[in-house]
Motif scaffolding. Structure first.
Motif, PDB file in Angstrom:
ATOM      1  N   SER A 153       0.812  -1.211   0.000  1.00 52.66           N
ATOM      2  CA  SER A 153       0.000   0.000   0.000  1.00 52.66           C
ATOM      3  C   SER A 153       0.846   1.262   0.000  1.00 52.66           C
ATOM      4  N   GLY A 154       2.121   1.155   0.329  1.00 52.07           N
ATOM      5  CA  GLY A 154       3.018   2.293   0.376  1.00 52.07           C
ATOM      6  C   GLY A 154       4.407   1.832   0.744  1.00 52.07           C
ATOM      7  N   PRO A 155       5.367   2.755   0.759  1.00 55.97           N
ATOM      8  CA  PRO A 155       6.749   2.349   1.053  1.00 55.97           C
ATOM      9  C   PRO A 155       6.919   1.643   2.383  1.00 55.97           C
ATOM     10  N   GLU A 156       6.051   1.985   3.352  1.00 60.20           N
ATOM     11  CA  GLU A 156       6.196   1.421   4.683  1.00 60.20           C
ATOM     12  C   GLU A 156       5.591   0.023   4.810  1.00 60.20           C
ATOM     13  N   ASP A 157       4.810  -0.412   3.815  1.00 54.54           N
ATOM     14  CA  ASP A 157       4.160  -1.728   3.853  1.00 54.54           C
ATOM     15  C   ASP A 157       5.178  -2.789   3.434  1.00 54.54           C
ATOM     16  N   ARG A 158       5.627  -3.570   4.400  1.00 52.48           N
ATOM     17  CA  ARG A 158       6.637  -4.592   4.139  1.00 52.48           C
ATOM     18  C   ARG A 158       6.059  -5.997   4.156  1.00 52.48           C
ATOM     19  N   SER A 159       4.740  -6.088   4.107  1.00 50.69           N
ATOM     20  CA  SER A 159       4.100  -7.395   4.230  1.00 50.69           C
ATOM     21  C   SER A 159       3.823  -8.052   2.884  1.00 50.69           C
ATOM     22  N   ARG A 160       4.109  -7.370   1.778  1.00 51.09           N
ATOM     23  CA  ARG A 160       3.828  -7.931   0.456  1.00 51.09           C
ATOM     24  C   ARG A 160       5.076  -7.882  -0.419  1.00 51.09           C
ATOM     25  N   LEU A 161       5.219  -8.898  -1.233  1.00 54.86           N
ATOM     26  CA  LEU A 161       6.333  -8.962  -2.163  1.00 54.86           C
ATOM     27  C   LEU A 161       6.141  -7.905  -3.259  1.00 54.86           C
ATOM     28  N   ARG A 162       7.182  -7.195  -3.583  1.00 54.43           N
ATOM     29  CA  ARG A 162       7.113  -6.082  -4.540  1.00 54.43           C
ATOM     30  C   ARG A 162       7.498  -6.559  -5.935  1.00 54.43           C
ATOM     31  N   ALA A 163       6.595  -6.333  -6.892  1.00 62.40           N
ATOM     32  CA  ALA A 163       6.827  -6.804  -8.251  1.00 62.40           C
ATOM     33  C   ALA A 163       6.174  -5.857  -9.248  1.00 62.40           C
ATOM     34  N   SER A 164       6.659  -5.917 -10.465  1.00 61.79           N
ATOM     35  CA  SER A 164       6.105  -5.150 -11.570  1.00 61.79           C
ATOM     36  C   SER A 164       6.332  -5.941 -12.845  1.00 61.79           C
ATOM     37  N   LEU A 165       5.558  -5.601 -13.871  1.00 58.52           N
ATOM     38  CA  LEU A 165       5.642  -6.304 -15.144  1.00 58.52           C
ATOM     39  C   LEU A 165       5.645  -5.277 -16.261  1.00 58.52           C
ATOM     40  N   ARG A 166       6.634  -5.368 -17.150  1.00 58.99           N
ATOM     41  CA  ARG A 166       6.619  -4.565 -18.375  1.00 58.99           C
ATOM     42  C   ARG A 166       6.547  -5.527 -19.553  1.00 58.99           C
ATOM     43  N   GLY A 167       5.523  -5.351 -20.374  1.00 60.19           N
ATOM     44  CA  GLY A 167       5.380  -6.251 -21.493  1.00 60.19           C
ATOM     45  C   GLY A 167       4.179  -5.913 -22.331  1.00 60.19           C
ATOM     46  N   ALA A 168       3.930  -6.738 -23.332  1.00 61.41           N
ATOM     47  CA  ALA A 168       2.781  -6.589 -24.216  1.00 61.41           C
ATOM     48  C   ALA A 168       2.552  -7.901 -24.948  1.00 61.41           C
ATOM     49  N   HIS A 227      14.334  -5.515  -1.541  1.00 59.45           N
ATOM     50  CA  HIS A 227      15.310  -4.753  -0.755  1.00 59.45           C
ATOM     51  C   HIS A 227      14.704  -3.419  -0.352  1.00 59.45           C
ATOM     52  N   LEU A 228      14.924  -3.023   0.894  1.00 62.71           N
ATOM     53  CA  LEU A 228      14.474  -1.730   1.400  1.00 62.71           C
ATOM     54  C   LEU A 228      15.533  -1.232   2.377  1.00 62.71           C
ATOM     55  N   ARG A 229      16.159  -0.131   2.030  1.00 58.46           N
ATOM     56  CA  ARG A 229      17.266   0.387   2.830  1.00 58.46           C
ATOM     57  C   ARG A 229      16.829   0.653   4.269  1.00 58.46           C
ATOM     58  N   HIS A 230      17.615   0.149   5.205  1.00 53.55           N
ATOM     59  CA  HIS A 230      17.461   0.369   6.644  1.00 53.55           C
ATOM     60  C   HIS A 230      16.211  -0.274   7.247  1.00 53.55           C
ATOM     61  N   HIS A 231      15.364  -0.877   6.415  1.00 54.83           N
ATOM     62  CA  HIS A 231      14.139  -1.506   6.919  1.00 54.83           C
ATOM     63  C   HIS A 231      13.989  -2.854   6.219  1.00 54.83           C
ATOM     64  N   PRO A 232      14.769  -3.853   6.619  1.00 55.56           N
ATOM     65  CA  PRO A 232      14.805  -5.118   5.881  1.00 55.56           C
ATOM     66  C   PRO A 232      13.422  -5.717   5.663  1.00 55.56           C
ATOM     67  N   LEU A 233      13.190  -6.140   4.441  1.00 56.24           N
ATOM     68  CA  LEU A 233      11.965  -6.853   4.107  1.00 56.24           C
ATOM     69  C   LEU A 233      12.133  -8.320   4.466  1.00 56.24           C
ATOM     70  N   PRO A 234      11.051  -9.005   4.777  1.00 58.56           N
ATOM     71  CA  PRO A 234      11.178 -10.429   5.089  1.00 58.56           C
ATOM     72  C   PRO A 234      11.459 -11.244   3.836  1.00 58.56           C
ATOM     73  N   ALA A 235      12.003 -12.432   4.022  1.00 55.75           N
ATOM     74  CA  ALA A 235      12.031 -13.394   2.924  1.00 55.75           C
ATOM     75  C   ALA A 235      10.599 -13.842   2.655  1.00 55.75           C
ATOM     76  N   PHE A 236      10.280 -14.096   1.399  1.00 54.87           N
ATOM     77  CA  PHE A 236       8.944 -14.586   1.045  1.00 54.87           C
ATOM     78  C   PHE A 236       9.091 -15.999   0.494  1.00 54.87           C
ATOM     79  N   SER A 237       8.338 -16.914   1.056  1.00 53.74           N
ATOM     80  CA  SER A 237       8.403 -18.302   0.619  1.00 53.74           C
ATOM     81  C   SER A 237       7.158 -18.649  -0.193  1.00 53.74           C
ATOM     82  N   GLY A 238       7.257 -19.768  -0.917  1.00 52.01           N
ATOM     83  CA  GLY A 238       6.132 -20.202  -1.745  1.00 52.01           C
ATOM     84  C   GLY A 238       5.826 -19.243  -2.888  1.00 52.01           C
ATOM     85  N   VAL A 239       6.876 -18.616  -3.447  1.00 51.84           N
ATOM     86  CA  VAL A 239       6.671 -17.558  -4.440  1.00 51.84           C
ATOM     87  C   VAL A 239       6.511 -18.150  -5.835  1.00 51.84           C
TER      88      VAL A 239
END
Length: 826
Positions: free
Chosen positions: A415-430, A441-453
């Protein structure tokens, strides 16, 4: 938010590819009206085109007047080898006209010669003449006499008259070098970080500057402005460009900054001060229906101020870049890409850096402008150089199609930079192909590892689930995976490798180069193709089913070469590298053929020669593929210079002062809401702990770069040569690197042979890679004691080191290293 170290995903993360490439608006921007006869350069609302093809360039800032002119050529070739296409530079008004009417365009202020060398290196040039540039310069680059004569940065008649003279000088310097003349200068940025509004200001002032530039002969296809802190611009005449920094030395915070938006995929184009790192809040959005997503100030590193000293890491810089490209950026411009050093002031006793006592918010170093860039203040090559080149080579190889690919985000996203509960992804294509961007990666605020991705990508050909089996994405990782990548008539449906580069051979077969992250390995799923593995190993697993070929290839420490036979019978090549080798890999045209060059030593090309920077051991190694027109395997070429033992530095304590100078607070800064400490003055350094440094005499007789590496503890340090200040540093916990060969005094140097030292003394500056008749000046190091609890920002490890010694000036280690250039004909 307290999160566990690992979070499982409840199911595949869904994304959907647009059915067709993006459509661009044309006709809105009044740009491109200064063409050249033999080539074309145009811009629309989405991308640039060069010679009729979509173009996704990389731009790197390198301030010519902050670097010795006798080293320009080498550094520009290194920038080209790093994947930079466009060199950008500010033109500092107070570097050229410190005294009214007395312009200086010689030596390291020789703009024309610098731009000529840019062209010789095969690069383009983006002019940033201000007139106010900021750049941590005194009065933002405005000369003192301009500040004294009246209002600045608006349509005041006296100010515009002075600007007209300055721009006129720049126009004269660049005559014949503009794009329309067949030269490299393609664009011009007007002003910088411009925040004034109202009559004679805002859009009116930017328009006045544009007219003065054109009247001065600065006629280019592209005119830009920084798209912050306001969007009061002549909307059809300029493109607002963006910024993205991982941290900010200008913040008043004495603790880590909140989670930054530069690490979150975002297509909203909200403006603000460099990607939400403090200062001016976002007050608008750059309209994507009219303007492309171009960056001119993406952090290639980060400077330090006295009150805030961030240590920006390799992953900070790499993740910032990947996220911006994954968010739709079609021009990636670094500030800075190459570090430097302020030149000698032309007015005796003057200094050219930003200070709080001149009304600016920061005390920065007098000379040092290293910025922790991929190429440092002395040309040193940092780890970020190779890692960022991986992205640059990807942009060069795939940019023609990637530029027209929209960026789309998953419905289930942070929902925003402070939300570390979701894996961050984007897609460029057509259609049915694209590229998946992931950042954890998030500087100074480590994101968790995400399993089952896994990712479920819907496209015009159906649905692709990748990877075939779920994986764990560790904290700190960022990467790009291909979807539907075509190799001749074959289709790589998906893979857990990151594309690095590609090319077409003279026989129309194709080469794809990709690299594997050790966390995922190299798993490739091909449709409608038959596969040959030329050097199968016991770790490889190759299976065929109704959907195609599943390859699990062992990629450990060496390159792997695969053959892919497509439905037409054409045999294509896939080169797989481990990430460590990808960071060392350069794709280049050499001796008339596309080749891969891999070297653990820094390497650039000069014509058909590879120039390798060899260390003390004198050894150079380059792997080449294909070599000698043989397309199987990598050829290893090795060469050496005689080993060089740098010797040791003899230290003598001249003066000891364990007491830190008292903390002095500067003026209150409204947008920071506080005052910050002032940098110590010259008198404090006169009272500081001091050592003499005696270097081995033979090192002054070259050739090569001699790096002095000081791992010191204290508040700040200065280096003096024969009593002149030649470099300075604010302690940040990491060793201070100094190219002391620049300060060698040339033997038998007459007045015409002596170059200015950085502060205007009479030291002879060594020619690059050779100073055969020289001696060391008297070198002295001054280190101030520190208060470990002072109200400044230090990284946690740096403050802890200070606490261990009680802030007392300490030399933990002193070392010398050398670098020499070795030319190889490959």
């Amino acid at each position: 938010m307290n999160l566990p170290s690992s979070l499982p995903l409840s199911g595949p993360l869904g994304l959907q590819l647009p059915p067709a490439p993006a459509r661009a608006e044309t006709g809105f921007l009044n740009l491109g009206q200064h063409p050249r006869a033999d080539r074309s350069l145009a811009v629309n609302s989405r991308w640039l085109t060069l010679d009729g093809k979509h173009w996704m360039p990389v731009m790197g800032e390198f301030h010519y007047s902050r670097f010795p002119e006798n080293e320009w050529r080498t550094e520009l070739l290194k920038m080209a080898a790093g994947g930079v296409n466009i060199v950008a530079s500010y033109v500092f008004w107070n570097h050229h006209e410190e005294q009214r009417g007395e312009f200086v365009w010689t030596g390291q202020r020789n703009l024309r010669r610098f731009v000529e060398l840019v062209a010789e290196a095969g690069l383009l040039f983006y002019l940033r003449p201000g007139p106010w540039v900021h750049a941590e310069a005194r009065y933002g680059g405005l000369p003192d006499w301009v500040m004294a004569q009246g209002p600045v940065r608006n349509n005041d008649a006296a100010y515009l008259a002075a600007v007209r003279a300055f721009y006129g000088q720049i126009g004269a310097q660049l005559r014949g070098l503009l794009w329309c003349d067949g030269g490299p200068v393609i664009g011009l940025q007007l002003e910088n970080e411009y925040d004034q509004v109202g009559p004679g200001r805002g859009a009116e002032h930017i328009e006045a500057l544009r007219h003065i530039a054109i009247d001065s002969g600065l006629t280019v296809p592209l005119y830009t402005v920084t798209g912050w802190p306001t969007l009061d611009i002549p909307e059809r005449e300029v493109i607002p460009v963006s910024g993205a920094y991982a941290d900010g030395f200008w913040s008043g915070a004495t603790e880590p900054l909140p989670p930054s938006g530069v690490f979150l995929f975002d297509t909203s184009r909200a403006i603000g001060e460099m990607g939400n790192v403090g200062g001016t809040p976002a007050e608008g959005r750059i309209d994507p229906s009219h303007y492309p997503f171009f960056l001119a100030e993406a952090g290639g590193g980060m400077h330090v101020s006295y009150h805030r000293r961030p240590v920006v890491t390799l992953q900070d810089v790499a993740a910032t870049a990947l996220v911006q490209v994954g968010s739709g950026a079609n021009l990636y411009g670094y500030y800075m890409y190459h570090g430097g050093c302020n030149p000698a002031a032309l007015v005796p006793g003057a200094r050219l850096q930003e200070t709080q006592d001149t009304g600016y918010p920061n005390d920065v170093l007098v000379l040092n402008y290293d910025f922790r860039t991929p190429l440092g203040q002395y040309g040193q090559v940092r780890a970020s150089y190779g890692r960022l080149r991986c992205l640059h080579q990807f942009m060069a190889a795939f940019g023609e199609e990637l530029a027209a690919m929209e960026a789309v985000l998953p419905a289930e996203r942070a929902s925003g930079p402070e939300d570390r509960s979701r894996l961050r992804a984007s897609l460029r294509g057509a259609g049915d192909n694209g590229f998946l961007f992931v950042n954890n990666h998030l500087r100074h605020h480590p994101l968790p590892a995400f399993s089952g991705v896994q990712f479920e990508v819907q496209h015009s050909g159906g649905t692709t689930l990748l990877p075939a089996t779920p994986v764990q994405v560790p904290s700190g990782l960022s990467f790009i995976w291909p979807i539907g990548l075509r190799l001749g008539a074959a289709r790589l449906a998906h893979a857990t490798v990151q594309p690095l580069t590609r090319w077409t051979e003279p026989d129309d077969t194709q080469v794809l180069v990709a690299f594997a992250l050790p966390e995922f390995g190299a798993k490739l799923h091909f449709e409608a193709a038959s596969i040959e593995v030329t050097d199968s190993t016991p770790g490889d697993e190759i299976q065929q089913d109704a959907q195609g070929w599943q390859l699990d290839i062992a990629v450990t420490i060496a390159p792997r070469l695969l053959r892919v036979t497509d439905a037409t019978g054409a045999v294509h090549s896939v080169v797989l590298l481990p990430q460590a080798l990808a960071d060392q890999c350069l794709h280049a045209k050499l001796n008339g053929r596309d080749r891969l060059l891999i070297s653990p030593q820094p390497l650039y090309l000069d014509g058909d020669e590879a120039v390798v920077s060899v260390a003390d051991d004198g050894l150079a190694q380059v792997q080449v593929w294909p070599a000698n027109e043989v397309a199987a395997g990598f050829a290893v070429q090795m060469a050496s210079l005689p080993a060089r033992v740098p010797g040791e530095v003899a230290l003598a304590l001249l003066q000891d002062n364990p007491s830190p100078p008292p903390v002095r607070l500067g003026p209150h800064v409204a947008w920071r809401g506080k005052s910050t400490p002032l940098a110590p003055d010259d008198e404090a350094y006169a009272q500081a702990t001091r050592w003499s440094l005696d270097l081995p005499a033979e090192l002054a007789q070259g050739p090569g770069r001699v790096m002095l590496v000081l791992d010191y503890l204290g508040d700040a340090a200065r280096l003096y040569a024969d009593g002149e200040l030649v470099d300075d540093h604010f302690y940040d916990g990491e060793p201070w690197q100094i190219g002391v060969d620049r300060f060698v005094v040339q033997g038998n140097a007459g007045p015409s042979q002596v170059a200015l030292s950085p502060t205007g003394g009479g030291l002879g500056i060594a020619q690059p890679w050779g100073h055969s008749d020289g001696r060391w000046p008297v070198l002295e190091l001054a280190v101030l004691a520190a208060d470990p609890e002072a109200p400044i920002f230090l990284e946690a490890f740096a403050r802890e080191r200070l606490r261990e010694v009680g802030g007392r000036p300490t030399l933990a280690s002193v070392a010398l290293h050398t670098r020499r250039e070795l030319r190889l004909s490959l």
